[in-house]
Design an enzyme around this catalytic site. Structure first.
Site, PDB file in Angstrom:
ATOM      1  N   ASP A  33      12.174 -43.512 -36.352  1.00  0.00           N
ATOM      2  CA  ASP A  33      12.803 -43.615 -37.665  1.00  0.00           C
ATOM      3  C   ASP A  33      11.828 -43.425 -38.819  1.00  0.00           C
ATOM      4  O   ASP A  33      12.195 -42.876 -39.862  1.00  0.00           O
ATOM      5  CB  ASP A  33      13.530 -44.952 -37.808  1.00  0.00           C
TER       6      ASP A  33
ATOM      7  N   SER B 127      16.888 -55.570 -29.939  1.00  0.00           N
ATOM      8  CA  SER B 127      17.196 -55.165 -31.309  1.00  0.00           C
ATOM      9  C   SER B 127      18.387 -54.219 -31.316  1.00  0.00           C
ATOM     10  O   SER B 127      18.637 -53.501 -30.345  1.00  0.00           O
ATOM     11  CB  SER B 127      15.985 -54.482 -31.952  1.00  0.00           C
TER      12      SER B 127
END
Length: 403
Positions: free
Chosen positions: A126, A180
């Site tokens: 990301d 997560s």
């Protein structure tokens, strides 16, 4: 570390990490912070993010519902390509990042900010996706990536920092999360902690968007999806907006246990990672789109699309949505979709979305040419002899032409 920052636009979720980042930016850079929170269909209340930002002294707070733009301008163009990374991953996280980056840059211009910041770590994809997007849209923008700068390298340190600066920490955030999660309207992604051993099957608690195929109904559901120019426009004859349509497909997929994927993939930064993805609506949409293309796309066009798809998917995965090569491929893909219209009927049953019918006013399927019954002269079978001999000529020469 560049210290001469006047104002920064932070991609802000309101969670522990980005709340700590917000305060850290204020302390470290002594700059004004603007928060931007996007509703991409992650299924969370966003008003708590506003309240927390206000509590931390933020004056300019942007909270925007981008679900329609996300689906219309990012998800649907990608699905015209039938994009799959490494043959399986429907790119749910990857396709959300360019939109967030785009809005951050637009907000930076609107507010006079000279920098942007994100909460991605230095190990993942990301950070690359956000920052390539930033630089593509504003080459002069300054970028702050706290996870690559600070020494808050554990959850314990994050919580200690939050408590020191009176940042509220929810009770359920104080312990170590078992994994997560990233989510949006297209998918949810779970990774880390209990999922790091690729030999161990994920527990059922990992899945949030789908029921298990074993628990799905014993009776199949049938739906019909309508298409125009390669985009889904209706379900069972009801015309829907892009985000509404995807939301409905998600519900149908969830109820039938469709869209689970346990994948070990190759990250752009070089390592392999294991992720558990749920893309219920997207899995149905991919099957339907390929179904309508099967009768409306010429063979050469269809095969060319399949050849370029891995390159297109890799560009999105690696963060190059705004690159000229992605835009060039998109133009080719969109050209191929001019006559991709009609209706696909699907059977949804225990984890599977199966095409069982397709029809189109632009269909290239010719019953009189393929029938095993009398074709009334539409196809002369004797023509096949010359066709086969010409295609076999080079192989015959290889065998006999060297003597």
């Amino acid at each position: 570390m560049t210290r001469d920052i006047k104002k920064v636009v932070l991609a802000y979720s309101g969670g522990l990490d980005t709340s700590v980042i917000l305060k850290w930016l204020q302390e470290t850079y002594r700059c004004e912070v603007v928060t931007f929170t996007a509703d991409l269909g992650q299924g969370e209340e966003l008003e708590p993010a506003r309240k927390k930002a206000e509590m931390l002294g933020i004056k300019e707070i942007f909270i925007e519902d981008l679900r329609e733009e996300f689906t219309r301008d990012f998800v649907f163009p990608m699905f015209r390509a039938n994009a799959l990374y490494e043959g399986q991953y429907l790119l749910g996280t990857s396709i959300a990042r360019p939109l967030i980056a785009k809005r951050q840059i637009e907000i930076a211009k609107l507010t006079g900010a000279d920098a942007v910041a994100h909460g991605a770590t230095g190990k993942g994809n990301d950070q690359v996706r956000f920052e390539i997007g930033y630089y593509a849209l504003n080459p002069e923008i300054k970028v702050i990536a706290p996870w690559r700068e600070w020494d808050l390298t554990s959850r314990t340190r994050l919580i200690e920092y939050a408590e020191k600066h009176q940042i509220p920490v929810a009770k359920d955030k104080r312990g170590e999360a078992p994994f997560s999660v990233d989510a949006n309207l297209l998918h949810s992604s779970s990774e880390g902690k209990v999922l790091e051993d690729p030999w161990v099957e994920p527990e059922e608690m990992v899945y949030q968007r789908t029921i298990s195929p074993e628990a799905a109904p014993d009776k199949a559901s049938y739906i019909e999806i309508g298409f125009e120019k390669g985009d889904a426009i209706s379900i069972d004859g009801e015309r829907l907006s892009p985000a509404t349509l995807l939301t409905k497909l998600n519900a149908l997929g969830k109820a039938n246990g469709i869209g689970r994927l346990d994948l070990v993939e190759n990250r752009f930064v070089g390592m392999k990672s294991r992720g558990v993805y749920e893309t219920p609506g997207g899995t149905i949409l991919l099957a339907a789109h390929r179904g309508i293309e099967s009768i409306t796309l010429d063979r050469g066009a269809a095969h060319l699309k399949d050849e370029i798809m891995p390159r297109y998917a890799e560009l999105i995965y690696n963060g190059f949505w705004f690159s000229p090569e992605r835009e060039m491929l998109q133009a080719l893909i969109d050209k191929s979709q001019e006559h991709v219209e009609g209706i696909v009927r699907l059977k949804l049953y225990k984890g599977h979305a199966t095409v069982v019918g397709r029809k189109s006013p632009k269909s290239l399927y010719s019953l009189k040419h393929v029938t095993f019954e009398d074709d009334a002269g539409a196809y002369d079978q004797r023509d096949a002899q010359g066709f086969i001999k010409l295609n076999a000529l080079r192989l015959r020469l290889l065998k006999y032409g060297r003597g």
